[in-house]
Scaffold this motif. Structure first.
Motif, PDB file in Angstrom:
ATOM      1  N   ARG A  51      -1.717   0.955   5.587  1.00 52.90           N
ATOM      2  CA  ARG A  51      -0.660   0.649   4.291  1.00 52.90           C
ATOM      3  C   ARG A  51      -0.387   2.144   4.124  1.00 52.90           C
ATOM      4  O   ARG A  51       1.145   2.808   3.796  1.00 52.90           O
ATOM      5  CB  ARG A  51      -0.657   0.387   2.870  1.00 52.90           C
ATOM      6  CG  ARG A  51      -2.006   0.853   3.417  1.00 52.90           C
ATOM      7  CD  ARG A  51      -2.217   0.472   0.930  1.00 52.90           C
ATOM      8  NE  ARG A  51      -3.527   0.867   0.407  1.00 52.90           N
ATOM      9  CZ  ARG A  51      -3.434   0.736  -0.998  1.00 52.90           C
ATOM     10  NH1 ARG A  51      -2.741  -0.186  -1.576  1.00 52.90           N
ATOM     11  NH2 ARG A  51      -4.392   1.289  -1.206  1.00 52.90           N
ATOM     12  N   TRP A  52      -1.067   2.872   5.371  1.00 58.10           N
ATOM     13  CA  TRP A  52      -0.098   4.887   4.655  1.00 58.10           C
ATOM     14  C   TRP A  52       0.413   4.936   6.451  1.00 58.10           C
ATOM     15  O   TRP A  52       0.303   5.945   6.620  1.00 58.10           O
ATOM     16  CB  TRP A  52      -1.101   5.817   4.685  1.00 58.10           C
ATOM     17  CG  TRP A  52      -2.216   5.134   3.051  1.00 58.10           C
ATOM     18  CD1 TRP A  52      -3.682   4.011   3.320  1.00 58.10           C
ATOM     19  CD2 TRP A  52      -1.693   5.311   2.126  1.00 58.10           C
ATOM     20  NE1 TRP A  52      -3.376   3.849   1.913  1.00 58.10           N
ATOM     21  CE2 TRP A  52      -3.224   4.802   0.791  1.00 58.10           C
ATOM     22  CE3 TRP A  52      -0.423   5.759   1.791  1.00 58.10           C
ATOM     23  CZ2 TRP A  52      -1.923   4.770   0.495  1.00 58.10           C
ATOM     24  CZ3 TRP A  52      -0.257   6.072   0.598  1.00 58.10           C
ATOM     25  CH2 TRP A  52      -1.208   5.077  -0.590  1.00 58.10           C
ATOM     26  N   GLU A  53       0.461   3.811   7.502  1.00 56.90           N
ATOM     27  CA  GLU A  53       0.514   4.073   8.739  1.00 56.90           C
ATOM     28  C   GLU A  53       2.478   3.945   8.827  1.00 56.90           C
ATOM     29  O   GLU A  53       2.877   3.206   7.971  1.00 56.90           O
ATOM     30  CB  GLU A  53       0.845   3.837   9.840  1.00 56.90           C
ATOM     31  CG  GLU A  53      -0.543   3.114  10.313  1.00 56.90           C
ATOM     32  CD  GLU A  53      -1.978   2.728  11.576  1.00 56.90           C
ATOM     33  OE1 GLU A  53      -2.621   2.343  11.472  1.00 56.90           O
ATOM     34  OE2 GLU A  53      -0.116   2.119  11.846  1.00 56.90           O
ATOM     35  N   THR A  54       3.149   5.466   8.310  1.00 61.67           N
ATOM     36  CA  THR A  54       5.258   4.626   7.795  1.00 61.67           C
ATOM     37  C   THR A  54       5.299   5.284   9.091  1.00 61.67           C
ATOM     38  O   THR A  54       5.101   5.897   9.975  1.00 61.67           O
ATOM     39  CB  THR A  54       4.869   5.884   6.787  1.00 61.67           C
ATOM     40  OG1 THR A  54       4.354   7.061   7.310  1.00 61.67           O
ATOM     41  CG2 THR A  54       4.034   5.259   5.492  1.00 61.67           C
ATOM     42  N   ASN A 125       3.701  -1.075  -0.229  1.00 63.86           N
ATOM     43  CA  ASN A 125       2.001   0.086  -0.192  1.00 63.86           C
ATOM     44  C   ASN A 125       3.081   0.840  -1.973  1.00 63.86           C
ATOM     45  O   ASN A 125       4.215   1.381  -1.861  1.00 63.86           O
ATOM     46  CB  ASN A 125       1.788   0.798  -0.085  1.00 63.86           C
ATOM     47  CG  ASN A 125       1.257   2.638   0.359  1.00 63.86           C
ATOM     48  OD1 ASN A 125       1.046   2.558  -1.126  1.00 63.86           O
ATOM     49  ND2 ASN A 125       0.321   3.231   0.751  1.00 63.86           N
ATOM     50  N   TYR A 127       2.111   2.652  -3.829  1.00 71.85           N
ATOM     51  CA  TYR A 127       2.064   4.516  -3.764  1.00 71.85           C
ATOM     52  C   TYR A 127       2.420   5.386  -3.468  1.00 71.85           C
ATOM     53  O   TYR A 127       3.473   6.261  -3.644  1.00 71.85           O
ATOM     54  CB  TYR A 127       0.181   4.210  -3.326  1.00 71.85           C
ATOM     55  CG  TYR A 127      -0.729   3.735  -4.599  1.00 71.85           C
ATOM     56  CD1 TYR A 127      -0.671   2.833  -3.803  1.00 71.85           C
ATOM     57  CD2 TYR A 127      -1.128   4.097  -5.655  1.00 71.85           C
ATOM     58  CE1 TYR A 127      -1.731   2.207  -4.822  1.00 71.85           C
ATOM     59  CE2 TYR A 127      -1.960   3.488  -6.280  1.00 71.85           C
ATOM     60  CZ  TYR A 127      -2.122   1.974  -5.437  1.00 71.85           C
ATOM     61  OH  TYR A 127      -3.230   2.196  -6.192  1.00 71.85           O
ATOM     62  N   ASN A 128       3.585   4.496  -2.273  1.00 72.45           N
ATOM     63  CA  ASN A 128       4.861   5.553  -1.762  1.00 72.45           C
ATOM     64  C   ASN A 128       5.812   4.966  -1.188  1.00 72.45           C
ATOM     65  O   ASN A 128       6.841   4.805  -0.472  1.00 72.45           O
ATOM     66  CB  ASN A 128       4.242   5.991  -0.261  1.00 72.45           C
ATOM     67  CG  ASN A 128       3.724   4.907   0.668  1.00 72.45           C
ATOM     68  OD1 ASN A 128       3.873   3.988   0.706  1.00 72.45           O
ATOM     69  ND2 ASN A 128       3.519   5.468   1.815  1.00 72.45           N
TER      70      ASN A 128
END
Ligand code: TKJ
Length: 268
Positions: A51-54, A125, A127-128
């Motif tokens: 989920r942090w791979e944007t 996600n 958070y972002n």
């Protein structure tokens, strides 16, 4: 019936015509949870891991440069794949295949998009403010070439609300099943059969929430009207899109998407 009260083998909620044993509730819970976990394209843990791979700014720009019809075709294809999984979820729910075929279609036509919106929140996600799309997490503005910014931002807001409740897969499974097996849907021919399934799901879901001390989420779940309004905006945007690209729905959209969302009348 006095002899049942206090008997641990019977659920506390003894509706006269829906006597449900604890054993039956457990079997129903297993059925609902397995139907859900076996039919989600992506496992919760896998979605969390990435989920942090944007998408990078240049990748986002690349999507924004794509023509509207191209982005629509890709999203419609992803929706169709996701809805095929939702149809499979329905088929695995105890009792669904025993409903008459007309009612199975009525429930899926009405509920498939709502269930997709619920499932999307698993891929969000909060958070972002990014959502899983074609392998990475995408910001809202990646979708601007669709020409549906209000629809996409309403979906993002819904995902935020659902993330705040932090639904477990068990809770998501029951929430989905109860939305799908909604006896108040118009045009149902055997309403009482859907009603009977819905009551059992309700008792089993409340039983689960009680055992897990999660009754409080019932007041935090998004109102049904919110899901419905997003589905309506999707239909409006589809209509506008079809006016801009006449014939495309019939030539380049998958049959399942057409069956569920494109009414029979000729292109506007
Ligand atoms: O989430 C899923 C999948 C099912 C659940 S999962 O397994 O956890 C992850 C994969 N989705 C599958 C389809 C998806 C989708 C969902 C709703 C939707 O409605 C708006 C719309 C409709 C028609 C044309 C344009 C816009 C469009 C696509 S998507 O393309 O990934 C997509 C996603 C976000 C977004 F902002 C736009 C598109 C969401």
């Amino acid at each position: 019936n006095p002899e049942f009260h206090g008997n641990p083998n019977f659920a506390s909620c003894l509706l006269p015509d829906h006597l449900i044993s604890m054993a039956e509730l457990d079997l129903l819970t297993q059925n609902v949870v397995c139907a859900h976990s076996e039919t989600c394209q992506f496992l919760q843990e896998n979605l969390q891991v990435i989920r942090w791979e944007t998408f990078s700014q240049s990748e986002v720009h690349g999507f924004q440069q794509k023509p509207m019809d191209h982005m629509w075709e890709r999203c419609v294809c992803h929706i169709t794949n996701a809805i095929q999984q939702i149809v499979e979820f329905a088929k695995r729910l105890n009792g669904f295949m025993e409903l008459n075929p007309n009612d199975q279609i009525v429930l899926l036509k009405a509920g498939a998009m709502e269930l997709l919106l619920l499932r999307m929140s698993r891929a969000f996600n909060c958070y972002n403010n990014t959502i899983f799309f074609e392998g990475k997490y995408a910001p809202l503005d990646l979708f601007q070439s669709l020409g549906c910014n209000d629809l996409i931002s309403a979906m993002f807001d819904l995902c935020h609300s659902l993330c705040a409740v932090n639904l477990s897969e068990y809770e998501m499974a029951f929430y989905s099943a109860m939305i799908l097996l909604d006896p108040t849907q118009p045009w149902l021919q055997e309403k009482e059969k859907v009603q009977s399934l819905h009551v059992k799901l309700d008792v089993a879901f409340r039983n689960l929430l009680r055992r897990t001390h999660r009754e409080s989420i019932l007041g935090k779940l998004p109102q049904r009207g919110r899901l419905l309004s997003i589905c309506q905006v999707h239909m409006e945007k589809l209509k506008v899109f079809r006016q801009m690209y006449p014939g495309m729905a019939w030539e380049r959209f998958p049959p399942l998407y057409r069956e569920l969302f494109v009414s029979e009348q000729e292109d506007p």
